[in-house]
Structure formats: structure tokens, C-alpha cells
Motif scaffolding. Structure first.
Motif, PDB file in Angstrom:
ATOM      1  N   ARG A  25       0.832  -1.212   0.000  1.00  0.00           N
ATOM      2  CA  ARG A  25       0.000   0.000   0.000  1.00  0.00           C
ATOM      3  C   ARG A  25       0.862   1.256   0.000  1.00  0.00           C
ATOM      4  NH1 ARG A  25      -4.869  -2.098   3.902  1.00  0.00           N
ATOM      5  NH2 ARG A  25      -6.008  -3.186   2.255  1.00  0.00           N
ATOM      6  N   ALA A  26       1.958   1.241   0.727  1.00  0.00           N
ATOM      7  CA  ALA A  26       2.872   2.398   0.720  1.00  0.00           C
ATOM      8  C   ALA A  26       3.493   2.581  -0.667  1.00  0.00           C
ATOM      9  CB  ALA A  26       3.953   2.221   1.779  1.00  0.00           C
ATOM     10  N   ALA A  27       3.907   1.481  -1.278  1.00  0.00           N
ATOM     11  CA  ALA A  27       4.483   1.546  -2.625  1.00  0.00           C
ATOM     12  C   ALA A  27       3.426   1.982  -3.644  1.00  0.00           C
ATOM     13  CB  ALA A  27       5.072   0.188  -3.008  1.00  0.00           C
ATOM     14  N   GLU A  28       2.196   1.539  -3.447  1.00  0.00           N
ATOM     15  CA  GLU A  28       1.088   1.926  -4.325  1.00  0.00           C
ATOM     16  C   GLU A  28       0.865   3.436  -4.262  1.00  0.00           C
ATOM     17  OE1 GLU A  28      -2.428   0.651  -6.733  1.00  0.00           O
ATOM     18  OE2 GLU A  28      -0.581  -0.351  -6.141  1.00  0.00           O
ATOM     19  N   ASN A  29       0.888   3.979  -3.063  1.00  0.00           N
ATOM     20  CA  ASN A  29       0.704   5.412  -2.861  1.00  0.00           C
ATOM     21  C   ASN A  29       1.760   6.192  -3.649  1.00  0.00           C
ATOM     22  OD1 ASN A  29       0.366   8.030  -1.912  1.00  0.00           O
ATOM     23  ND2 ASN A  29       0.077   7.404   0.199  1.00  0.00           N
ATOM     24  N   LEU A  30       2.995   5.778  -3.543  1.00  0.00           N
ATOM     25  CA  LEU A  30       4.088   6.434  -4.264  1.00  0.00           C
ATOM     26  C   LEU A  30       3.898   6.315  -5.778  1.00  0.00           C
ATOM     27  CD1 LEU A  30       6.825   7.872  -4.358  1.00  0.00           C
ATOM     28  CD2 LEU A  30       7.890   5.617  -4.146  1.00  0.00           C
ATOM     29  N   ARG A  31       3.569   5.114  -6.245  1.00  0.00           N
ATOM     30  CA  ARG A  31       3.414   4.899  -7.692  1.00  0.00           C
ATOM     31  C   ARG A  31       2.247   5.702  -8.253  1.00  0.00           C
ATOM     32  NH1 ARG A  31       5.473   5.228 -12.148  1.00  0.00           N
ATOM     33  NH2 ARG A  31       4.675   3.874 -13.778  1.00  0.00           N
ATOM     34  N   VAL A  32       1.164   5.793  -7.509  1.00  0.00           N
ATOM     35  CA  VAL A  32       0.011   6.576  -7.965  1.00  0.00           C
ATOM     36  C   VAL A  32       0.395   8.051  -8.086  1.00  0.00           C
ATOM     37  CG1 VAL A  32      -2.276   7.417  -7.270  1.00  0.00           C
ATOM     38  CG2 VAL A  32      -1.784   4.970  -7.244  1.00  0.00           C
ATOM     39  N   ARG A  33       1.185   8.544  -7.160  1.00  0.00           N
ATOM     40  CA  ARG A  33       1.652   9.938  -7.252  1.00  0.00           C
ATOM     41  C   ARG A  33       2.502  10.145  -8.508  1.00  0.00           C
ATOM     42  NH1 ARG A  33       2.516  12.527  -1.396  1.00  0.00           N
ATOM     43  NH2 ARG A  33       0.863  11.387  -0.342  1.00  0.00           N
ATOM     44  N   GLU A  34       3.356   9.176  -8.822  1.00  0.00           N
ATOM     45  CA  GLU A  34       4.190   9.262 -10.023  1.00  0.00           C
ATOM     46  C   GLU A  34       3.326   9.244 -11.292  1.00  0.00           C
ATOM     47  OE1 GLU A  34       8.084   6.928  -8.156  1.00  0.00           O
ATOM     48  OE2 GLU A  34       6.670   5.841  -9.438  1.00  0.00           O
ATOM     49  N   LEU A  35       2.339   8.348 -11.326  1.00  0.00           N
ATOM     50  CA  LEU A  35       1.459   8.256 -12.491  1.00  0.00           C
ATOM     51  C   LEU A  35       0.613   9.514 -12.653  1.00  0.00           C
ATOM     52  CD1 LEU A  35       0.444   4.513 -12.145  1.00  0.00           C
ATOM     53  CD2 LEU A  35       1.865   5.518 -13.960  1.00  0.00           C
ATOM     54  N   THR A  36       0.207  10.099 -11.535  1.00  0.00           N
ATOM     55  CA  THR A  36      -0.542  11.356 -11.580  1.00  0.00           C
ATOM     56  C   THR A  36       0.333  12.468 -12.151  1.00  0.00           C
ATOM     57  OG1 THR A  36      -1.926  10.681  -9.716  1.00  0.00           O
ATOM     58  CG2 THR A  36      -1.817  13.041 -10.195  1.00  0.00           C
ATOM     59  N   ALA A  37       1.553  12.573 -11.666  1.00  0.00           N
ATOM     60  CA  ALA A  37       2.482  13.604 -12.152  1.00  0.00           C
ATOM     61  C   ALA A  37       2.760  13.444 -13.642  1.00  0.00           C
ATOM     62  CB  ALA A  37       3.785  13.562 -11.361  1.00  0.00           C
ATOM     63  N   ALA A  38       2.743  12.209 -14.130  1.00  0.00           N
ATOM     64  CA  ALA A  38       2.993  11.937 -15.544  1.00  0.00           C
ATOM     65  C   ALA A  38       1.739  12.101 -16.403  1.00  0.00           C
ATOM     66  CB  ALA A  38       3.559  10.524 -15.710  1.00  0.00           C
ATOM     67  N   TRP A  62      -8.301   7.426 -16.041  1.00  0.00           N
ATOM     68  CA  TRP A  62      -6.894   7.207 -16.338  1.00  0.00           C
ATOM     69  C   TRP A  62      -6.636   7.556 -17.794  1.00  0.00           C
ATOM     70  CZ3 TRP A  62      -3.474   4.813 -12.719  1.00  0.00           C
ATOM     71  CH2 TRP A  62      -4.083   4.415 -11.524  1.00  0.00           C
ATOM     72  N   ARG A  63      -5.382   7.860 -18.114  1.00  0.00           N
ATOM     73  CA  ARG A  63      -4.981   8.193 -19.486  1.00  0.00           C
ATOM     74  C   ARG A  63      -3.796   7.340 -19.921  1.00  0.00           C
ATOM     75  NH1 ARG A  63      -5.008  14.781 -19.190  1.00  0.00           N
ATOM     76  NH2 ARG A  63      -7.271  15.016 -19.272  1.00  0.00           N
ATOM     77  N   ALA A  64      -3.829   6.969 -21.194  1.00  0.00           N
ATOM     78  CA  ALA A  64      -2.722   6.212 -21.789  1.00  0.00           C
ATOM     79  C   ALA A  64      -2.843   6.329 -23.302  1.00  0.00           C
ATOM     80  CB  ALA A  64      -2.772   4.752 -21.354  1.00  0.00           C
ATOM     81  N   ALA A  65      -1.812   5.914 -24.001  1.00  0.00           N
ATOM     82  CA  ALA A  65      -1.820   5.978 -25.468  1.00  0.00           C
ATOM     83  C   ALA A  65      -2.962   5.145 -26.052  1.00  0.00           C
ATOM     84  CB  ALA A  65      -0.483   5.518 -26.025  1.00  0.00           C
ATOM     85  N   ASP A  66      -3.174   3.960 -25.475  1.00  0.00           N
ATOM     86  CA  ASP A  66      -4.254   3.067 -25.893  1.00  0.00           C
ATOM     87  C   ASP A  66      -4.472   2.068 -24.762  1.00  0.00           C
ATOM     88  OD1 ASP A  66      -2.216   1.083 -26.175  1.00  0.00           O
ATOM     89  OD2 ASP A  66      -1.963   1.616 -28.287  1.00  0.00           O
ATOM     90  N   LEU A  70      -2.254   1.206 -21.417  1.00  0.00           N
ATOM     91  CA  LEU A  70      -2.840   1.359 -20.089  1.00  0.00           C
ATOM     92  C   LEU A  70      -2.563   0.124 -19.229  1.00  0.00           C
ATOM     93  CD1 LEU A  70      -4.766   3.024 -18.177  1.00  0.00           C
ATOM     94  CD2 LEU A  70      -6.595   1.591 -19.106  1.00  0.00           C
ATOM     95  N   HIS A  71      -2.820  -1.048 -19.786  1.00  0.00           N
ATOM     96  CA  HIS A  71      -2.617  -2.284 -19.019  1.00  0.00           C
ATOM     97  C   HIS A  71      -1.135  -2.559 -18.752  1.00  0.00           C
ATOM     98  CE1 HIS A  71      -6.679  -3.871 -18.656  1.00  0.00           C
ATOM     99  NE2 HIS A  71      -6.907  -3.438 -19.882  1.00  0.00           N
ATOM    100  N   ALA A  72      -0.316  -2.429 -19.772  1.00  0.00           N
ATOM    101  CA  ALA A  72       1.101  -2.812 -19.648  1.00  0.00           C
ATOM    102  C   ALA A  72       1.939  -1.799 -18.894  1.00  0.00           C
ATOM    103  CB  ALA A  72       1.691  -3.045 -21.033  1.00  0.00           C
ATOM    104  N   ASN A  73       1.774  -0.529 -19.206  1.00  0.00           N
ATOM    105  CA  ASN A  73       2.704   0.481 -18.713  1.00  0.00           C
ATOM    106  C   ASN A  73       2.157   1.408 -17.640  1.00  0.00           C
ATOM    107  OD1 ASN A  73       4.741  -0.389 -20.556  1.00  0.00           O
ATOM    108  ND2 ASN A  73       3.564   0.612 -22.166  1.00  0.00           N
ATOM    109  N   VAL A  74       0.873   1.281 -17.356  1.00  0.00           N
ATOM    110  CA  VAL A  74       0.273   2.130 -16.324  1.00  0.00           C
ATOM    111  C   VAL A  74      -0.259   1.240 -15.206  1.00  0.00           C
ATOM    112  CG1 VAL A  74      -1.433   3.919 -15.829  1.00  0.00           C
ATOM    113  CG2 VAL A  74      -0.241   3.920 -18.033  1.00  0.00           C
ATOM    114  N   LEU A  75      -1.369   0.569 -15.435  1.00  0.00           N
ATOM    115  CA  LEU A  75      -1.956  -0.283 -14.392  1.00  0.00           C
ATOM    116  C   LEU A  75      -1.028  -1.433 -14.023  1.00  0.00           C
ATOM    117  CD1 LEU A  75      -5.624  -0.445 -15.724  1.00  0.00           C
ATOM    118  CD2 LEU A  75      -4.681   1.101 -13.989  1.00  0.00           C
ATOM    119  N   GLY A  76      -0.317  -1.947 -14.993  1.00  0.00           N
ATOM    120  CA  GLY A  76       0.600  -3.059 -14.747  1.00  0.00           C
ATOM    121  C   GLY A  76       1.762  -2.713 -13.841  1.00  0.00           C
ATOM    122  N   THR A  77       1.986  -1.425 -13.612  1.00  0.00           N
ATOM    123  CA  THR A  77       3.089  -1.002 -12.755  1.00  0.00           C
ATOM    124  C   THR A  77       2.655  -0.766 -11.306  1.00  0.00           C
ATOM    125  OG1 THR A  77       2.833   1.387 -13.151  1.00  0.00           O
ATOM    126  CG2 THR A  77       4.164   0.123 -14.748  1.00  0.00           C
TER     127      THR A  77
END
Length: 101
Positions: A25-38, A62-66, A70-77
């Protein structure tokens, strides 16, 4: 980037140590902040309701190229992704959208 409504049901596997849950959950919080900034996450809500113990439900825009991106490079991370059931709905602009420029 394209926009998607994503529904996430996160269920902690039975028998998982609390220390692992806390670390993910702590790592998730950090990753979500990174994805938001991106620019990949624009809004996120908890879904109202009563859910089984160890389960959380959220919905977001959420936003992604397609969808593959979204699955591979956003949610998958997301660190909690192995515990998630995911439903993705692609969006497109409506001609009556009041937010349309």
C-alpha cells in the motif's frame, strides 16, 4: 492520450502478512503519485458501499496511449495490481460535453 474509466477491485489474499499489505500500500501510494504527475491518472474515488473484509473498490479516470499501454505500462506497474480485478471502459468525447473546448 486517450481516457479510460477504470474500476478496480482490490482483494488482499487470505493469509497475507500485514507487513506485506502495508508495504504494498505504501508503494502503491508512491506509484500513484508518479502516475498522476505523468498525466496518467486524473481522478480517483472510493466506491461507496459495504465490501468484504480485505477488499477495496475504486473507480478513476486514467490516461494512456491506448488500452494496451494502459494495461502494460500504467496499471501493470501498480504494486497492488496482482491483487486487482480490473474493468476498463474506453471514453471518447461527446459533442455535448460541457468541458469540451
Amino acid at each position: 492520450m486517450r481516457e479510460f474509466v477504470v474500476e478496480l477491485i482490490t482483494t488482499v489474499p487470505e493469509g497475507t502478512e500485514q507487513s506485506e499489505v502495508d508495504a504494498r500500500r505504501a508503494a502503491e501510494n508512491l506509484r500513484v503519485r508518479e502516475l498522476t504527475a505523468a498525466g496518467h491518472l486524473t481522478r480517483l474515488w472510493w466506491q461507496a458501499g459495504e465490501w468484504p473484509a480485505g477488499q477495496r473498490r475504486s473507480i478513476g479516470v486514467w490516461r494512456a496511449a491506448d488500452e494496451a499501454d494502459l494495461h502494460a505500462n500504467v496499471l501493470g506497474t501498480l504494486p497492488l495490481r496482482p491483487w486487482m480485478d480490473v474493468k476498463v471502459t474506453a471514453l471518447r468525447t461527446h459533442h455535448n460535453d460541457p468541458g469540451r473546448v
